[in-house]
Design a protein around this motif. Sequence first.
Motif, PDB file in Angstrom:
ATOM      1  N   ASP A 112     -47.996   3.968  -4.067  1.00 24.89           N
ATOM      2  CA  ASP A 112     -47.684   5.257  -4.686  1.00 24.89           C
ATOM      3  C   ASP A 112     -48.867   5.751  -5.507  1.00 24.89           C
ATOM      4  O   ASP A 112     -49.235   6.918  -5.449  1.00 24.89           O
ATOM      5  CB  ASP A 112     -46.471   5.125  -5.618  1.00 24.89           C
ATOM      6  CG  ASP A 112     -45.147   4.976  -4.903  1.00 24.89           C
ATOM      7  OD1 ASP A 112     -45.085   5.183  -3.664  1.00 24.89           O
ATOM      8  OD2 ASP A 112     -44.156   4.657  -5.585  1.00 24.89           O
ATOM      9  N   ARG A 113     -49.459   4.848  -6.272  1.00 27.90           N
ATOM     10  CA  ARG A 113     -50.565   5.217  -7.153  1.00 27.90           C
ATOM     11  C   ARG A 113     -51.726   5.780  -6.338  1.00 27.90           C
ATOM     12  O   ARG A 113     -52.270   6.837  -6.661  1.00 27.90           O
ATOM     13  CB  ARG A 113     -51.021   4.005  -7.978  1.00 27.90           C
ATOM     14  CG  ARG A 113     -52.106   4.321  -9.003  1.00 27.90           C
ATOM     15  CD  ARG A 113     -52.504   3.072  -9.774  1.00 27.90           C
ATOM     16  NE  ARG A 113     -53.271   2.160  -8.952  1.00 27.90           N
ATOM     17  CZ  ARG A 113     -54.591   2.265  -8.755  1.00 27.90           C
ATOM     18  NH1 ARG A 113     -55.279   3.216  -9.333  1.00 27.90           N
ATOM     19  NH2 ARG A 113     -55.220   1.406  -7.983  1.00 27.90           N
ATOM     20  N   VAL A 127     -43.569  15.909  -3.240  1.00 25.91           N
ATOM     21  CA  VAL A 127     -44.086  15.930  -1.861  1.00 25.91           C
ATOM     22  C   VAL A 127     -44.159  14.506  -1.316  1.00 25.91           C
ATOM     23  O   VAL A 127     -43.713  14.232  -0.191  1.00 25.91           O
ATOM     24  CB  VAL A 127     -45.475  16.609  -1.788  1.00 25.91           C
ATOM     25  CG1 VAL A 127     -46.129  16.369  -0.427  1.00 25.91           C
ATOM     26  CG2 VAL A 127     -45.366  18.091  -2.072  1.00 25.91           C
ATOM     27  N   LEU A 128     -44.705  13.602  -2.091  1.00 23.73           N
ATOM     28  CA  LEU A 128     -44.838  12.223  -1.633  1.00 23.73           C
ATOM     29  C   LEU A 128     -43.471  11.557  -1.476  1.00 23.73           C
ATOM     30  O   LEU A 128     -43.272  10.764  -0.554  1.00 23.73           O
ATOM     31  CB  LEU A 128     -45.756  11.444  -2.575  1.00 23.73           C
ATOM     32  CG  LEU A 128     -47.211  11.931  -2.549  1.00 23.73           C
ATOM     33  CD1 LEU A 128     -48.020  11.288  -3.670  1.00 23.73           C
ATOM     34  CD2 LEU A 128     -47.864  11.692  -1.198  1.00 23.73           C
ATOM     35  N   SER A 129     -42.525  11.910  -2.329  1.00 26.58           N
ATOM     36  CA  SER A 129     -41.162  11.384  -2.187  1.00 26.58           C
ATOM     37  C   SER A 129     -40.516  11.890  -0.900  1.00 26.58           C
ATOM     38  O   SER A 129     -39.835  11.138  -0.198  1.00 26.58           O
ATOM     39  CB  SER A 129     -40.307  11.778  -3.393  1.00 26.58           C
ATOM     40  OG  SER A 129     -40.803  11.151  -4.559  1.00 26.58           O
ATOM     41  N   TYR A 130     -40.734  13.166  -0.588  1.00 21.50           N
ATOM     42  CA  TYR A 130     -40.221  13.700   0.674  1.00 21.50           C
ATOM     43  C   TYR A 130     -40.811  12.931   1.855  1.00 21.50           C
ATOM     44  O   TYR A 130     -40.087  12.497   2.753  1.00 21.50           O
ATOM     45  CB  TYR A 130     -40.529  15.198   0.810  1.00 21.50           C
ATOM     46  CG  TYR A 130     -40.464  15.661   2.242  1.00 21.50           C
ATOM     47  CD1 TYR A 130     -39.250  15.673   2.925  1.00 21.50           C
ATOM     48  CD2 TYR A 130     -41.615  16.027   2.935  1.00 21.50           C
ATOM     49  CE1 TYR A 130     -39.190  16.043   4.262  1.00 21.50           C
ATOM     50  CE2 TYR A 130     -41.564  16.407   4.264  1.00 21.50           C
ATOM     51  CZ  TYR A 130     -40.349  16.413   4.922  1.00 21.50           C
ATOM     52  OH  TYR A 130     -40.289  16.775   6.248  1.00 21.50           O
ATOM     53  N   ILE A 131     -42.123  12.747   1.852  1.00 19.74           N
ATOM     54  CA  ILE A 131     -42.777  12.018   2.952  1.00 19.74           C
ATOM     55  C   ILE A 131     -42.159  10.627   3.084  1.00 19.74           C
ATOM     56  O   ILE A 131     -41.778  10.201   4.178  1.00 19.74           O
ATOM     57  CB  ILE A 131     -44.301  11.948   2.729  1.00 19.74           C
ATOM     58  CG1 ILE A 131     -44.930  13.343   2.889  1.00 19.74           C
ATOM     59  CG2 ILE A 131     -44.942  10.938   3.674  1.00 19.74           C
ATOM     60  CD1 ILE A 131     -46.378  13.437   2.428  1.00 19.74           C
ATOM     61  N   LYS A 132     -42.028   9.924   1.970  1.00 23.45           N
ATOM     62  CA  LYS A 132     -41.466   8.576   2.004  1.00 23.45           C
ATOM     63  C   LYS A 132     -40.025   8.572   2.510  1.00 23.45           C
ATOM     64  O   LYS A 132     -39.616   7.630   3.191  1.00 23.45           O
ATOM     65  CB  LYS A 132     -41.525   7.952   0.601  1.00 23.45           C
ATOM     66  CG  LYS A 132     -42.919   7.588   0.158  1.00 23.45           C
ATOM     67  CD  LYS A 132     -42.995   7.159  -1.290  1.00 23.45           C
ATOM     68  CE  LYS A 132     -42.109   6.007  -1.629  1.00 23.45           C
ATOM     69  NZ  LYS A 132     -42.406   5.410  -2.934  1.00 23.45           N
ATOM     70  N   SER A 133     -39.283   9.631   2.217  1.00 21.13           N
ATOM     71  CA  SER A 133     -37.871   9.686   2.630  1.00 21.13           C
ATOM     72  C   SER A 133     -37.706   9.759   4.140  1.00 21.13           C
ATOM     73  O   SER A 133     -36.627   9.484   4.657  1.00 21.13           O
ATOM     74  CB  SER A 133     -37.172  10.882   1.972  1.00 21.13           C
ATOM     75  OG  SER A 133     -37.508  12.104   2.624  1.00 21.13           O
ATOM     76  N   GLY A 193     -32.535   3.243  -2.797  1.00 21.68           N
ATOM     77  CA  GLY A 193     -33.717   2.535  -2.341  1.00 21.68           C
ATOM     78  C   GLY A 193     -35.011   3.325  -2.361  1.00 21.68           C
ATOM     79  O   GLY A 193     -36.026   2.842  -1.898  1.00 21.68           O
ATOM     80  N   LEU A 194     -35.009   4.535  -2.904  1.00 21.05           N
ATOM     81  CA  LEU A 194     -36.228   5.332  -2.904  1.00 21.05           C
ATOM     82  C   LEU A 194     -36.655   5.618  -4.336  1.00 21.05           C
ATOM     83  O   LEU A 194     -35.875   6.104  -5.153  1.00 21.05           O
ATOM     84  CB  LEU A 194     -36.011   6.648  -2.151  1.00 21.05           C
ATOM     85  CG  LEU A 194     -37.260   7.477  -1.861  1.00 21.05           C
ATOM     86  CD1 LEU A 194     -38.244   6.700  -0.993  1.00 21.05           C
ATOM     87  CD2 LEU A 194     -36.894   8.766  -1.163  1.00 21.05           C
ATOM     88  N   SER A 195     -37.914   5.270  -4.616  1.00 22.78           N
ATOM     89  CA  SER A 195     -38.485   5.565  -5.924  1.00 22.78           C
ATOM     90  C   SER A 195     -39.920   6.012  -5.721  1.00 22.78           C
ATOM     91  O   SER A 195     -40.494   5.828  -4.650  1.00 22.78           O
ATOM     92  CB  SER A 195     -38.433   4.340  -6.836  1.00 22.78           C
ATOM     93  OG  SER A 195     -39.268   3.319  -6.338  1.00 22.78           O
ATOM     94  N   PHE A 196     -40.474   6.606  -6.757  1.00 24.87           N
ATOM     95  CA  PHE A 196     -41.889   6.973  -6.734  1.00 24.87           C
ATOM     96  C   PHE A 196     -42.469   6.618  -8.082  1.00 24.87           C
ATOM     97  O   PHE A 196     -41.972   7.065  -9.115  1.00 24.87           O
ATOM     98  CB  PHE A 196     -42.086   8.458  -6.429  1.00 24.87           C
ATOM     99  CG  PHE A 196     -43.541   8.796  -6.253  1.00 24.87           C
ATOM    100  CD1 PHE A 196     -44.183   8.485  -5.073  1.00 24.87           C
ATOM    101  CD2 PHE A 196     -44.279   9.330  -7.291  1.00 24.87           C
ATOM    102  CE1 PHE A 196     -45.544   8.724  -4.922  1.00 24.87           C
ATOM    103  CE2 PHE A 196     -45.625   9.579  -7.150  1.00 24.87           C
ATOM    104  CZ  PHE A 196     -46.264   9.278  -5.961  1.00 24.87           C
TER     105      PHE A 196
END
Length: 161
Positions: free
Chosen positions: A97-98, A134-140, A34-37
Motif C-alpha cells: 500500500d505504501r 482509487v487504490l482501494s477500488y483497484i484492490k477491491s 477483508g479490505l483495508s488500505f
Amino acid sequence: MRRAATFGAVAFALTAIGFGVLAEPGLDNGSVSGLSFLGESVTGADIAAGEALYAESCASCHGAELEGQPDWRRRLDNGRMPAPPHDETGHTWHHSDRNLFIVTKGGVGAIVPGYESDMPAFEDILTDDEIADVLSYIKSTWPDRQREFQAEVSANDKGDL
C-alpha cells in the motif's frame, strides 16, 4: 441478441444502483470485509468514490477495465514502459500500500529516483484520501489470492510515508 443486450443493461443498472446505495449519505457504509488500505478499513463508499476517480483520472492510460496498455511489458519507442494493468494480470498487487501510494502521489521517480515514466504525479490533482480511494477500488477488484498476497506485502512494509 436482444435478450443479451437487455440482460447487460439490467446488470449495468443494478450495479450502478448498488454503488449509489453504498455511497448514499446516512446509510451504513461499514467496512468491506477483508479490505483495508494503509491499515485503515475500507468502506463501500470509499470504493465507489475510488471507482469514479479512477474512471476520471486513470482509465485513459490504465484502461476502463484496469487492463493496461497493449504490450505493457515491452518498452515504447521513447524507451518508457506502457501503463501496466491494475487487474490481477498485472503487477500492482505485488506492491505494498505504501509504495502504491507513493508512486501515485509522487510518480515512479519518487520510488526509483531518475526513472522516466509517462505516469504523472497526482499530488496536485488528487488529495491523499482520493488517492487512497482509487487504490482501494483497484484492490477491491482483485481475486482473494492477490488481495491476500498484497495484504501480506503491505503488513511487512514498515516504511514511513
